[in-house]
Scaffold this active site. Structure first.
Site, PDB file in Angstrom:
ATOM      1  N   GLY A 190       0.784  -1.222   0.000  1.00 34.36           N
ATOM      2  CA  GLY A 190       0.000   0.000   0.000  1.00 34.36           C
ATOM      3  C   GLY A 190       0.818   1.275   0.000  1.00 34.36           C
ATOM      4  N   LEU A 191       2.149   1.159  -0.184  1.00 33.30           N
ATOM      5  CA  LEU A 191       3.001   2.344  -0.123  1.00 33.30           C
ATOM      6  C   LEU A 191       2.843   3.228  -1.360  1.00 33.30           C
ATOM      7  CD1 LEU A 191       6.263   0.801   1.390  1.00 33.30           C
ATOM      8  CD2 LEU A 191       4.425   2.032   2.568  1.00 33.30           C
ATOM      9  N   GLY A 192       2.685   2.616  -2.536  1.00 34.80           N
ATOM     10  CA  GLY A 192       2.466   3.407  -3.736  1.00 34.80           C
ATOM     11  C   GLY A 192       1.170   4.194  -3.659  1.00 34.80           C
ATOM     12  N   ASP A 216       1.516   3.324 -17.626  1.00 35.21           N
ATOM     13  CA  ASP A 216       1.664   2.126 -18.435  1.00 35.21           C
ATOM     14  C   ASP A 216       0.341   1.350 -18.387  1.00 35.21           C
ATOM     15  OD1 ASP A 216       2.413  -0.928 -18.581  1.00 35.21           O
ATOM     16  OD2 ASP A 216       4.071   0.124 -19.518  1.00 35.21           O
ATOM     17  N   TYR A 223      -4.262   3.113 -10.821  1.00 32.44           N
ATOM     18  CA  TYR A 223      -4.612   4.527 -10.727  1.00 32.44           C
ATOM     19  C   TYR A 223      -6.118   4.753 -10.776  1.00 32.44           C
ATOM     20  CZ  TYR A 223       0.338   5.584 -11.232  1.00 32.44           C
ATOM     21  OH  TYR A 223       1.689   5.664 -11.031  1.00 32.44           O
TER      22      TYR A 223
END
Length: 244
Positions: A190-192, A216, A223
């Site tokens: 969950g860091l991104g 990408d 996203y």
């Protein structure tokens, strides 16, 4: 978020959850709270009542209405929000070592550490001078560092860059997020997601509501789950490449 080098096509994406309407409110539900408005600009411009396409063109006026511009005195200007730094995650490893994941929006990035992180995710190498220029000219650079303190030790010098993202901006209407990457050994935690959410919140605090990125094809769903939408209102990302 990019996890490896790829020849897949890129997709222009914007967050529909963070588009403003004309009443200075978010047009759609959004989990981010508006904070201080960016105050370093010398002009005070009334908010434009416009759709996304109009606003992304930096302020076309609907219905031929008049834009009100008033000079700000120095006493009226708001201070720009200060960079943030805080512990995002803290955990104790099996050997007793305490590890902290620290988020920072202060842009403290060693270019050699960044190159090493890019190597880990399989990105092609870029000239260090250009990498340094990209960081220097970014509107915002957010990082994640792992800091480990072995059991029984007070001093901690083990700091490692494990994640980064940056944004460019016109400082008024629009921002674009670039170079989102997380160390493969820290992915899936969950860091991104946290990195992107913190950047969006920081941009909203600066009254920048049109936020885009290029993704990408493998990470479009990542996203999308954060509120971004590909090709809103039929808008397409256009690219120009030199032909030799």
């Amino acid at each position: 978020m990019q996890t490896s080098s790829s020849s897949s096509s890129l997709c222009a994406i914007v967050p529909v959850d963070c588009i403003f309407n004309g009443s200075n409110q978010l047009a759609y539900p959004c989990s981010f709270n508006l904070g201080l408005l960016r105050g370093s600009r010398k002009l005070k411009i009334s908010r434009l009542k416009a759709g996304f396409w109009e606003s992304i063109r930096s302020g076309l006026i609907k219905n031929n209405s008049t834009q009100v511009i008033e000079p700000l005195s120095s006493s009226q200007e708001e201070e720009e929000p200060l960079p943030e730094e805080f512990v995002l995650v803290e955990k104790t490893l099996p050997d007793g070592t305490v590890e902290q994941i620290i988020f920072s929006s202060g842009g403290d990035v060693d270019v050699y550490d960044l190159q090493a992180l890019c190597d880990k995710v399989g990105w092609p190498r870029r000239p260090l001078s250009k990498l340094a220029a990209a960081l220097r000219n970014s509107y915002m650079v957010a990082t994640l560092h792992s800091v480990k303190k072995p059991a029984g030790e007070e001093v901690n010098n083990n700091k490692k860059l494990i994640g980064m993202a940056r944004a460019t901006s016109d400082h008024a209407f629009n921002a674009t997020i670039w170079d989102v990457l997380v160390d493969p050994s820290y992915q899936g935690q969950g860091l991104g997601k946290a990195l992107i959410e913190k950047i969006i919140r920081a941009l909203l605090q600066r009254d920048i509501g049109n936020i885009t990125l290029f993704a990408d094809s493998k990470v479009v769903d990542f996203y999308r789950n954060l509120g971004f939408e590909p090709d809103p209102e039929g808008i397409k990302g256009m690219f120009w490449y030199p032909r030799f």
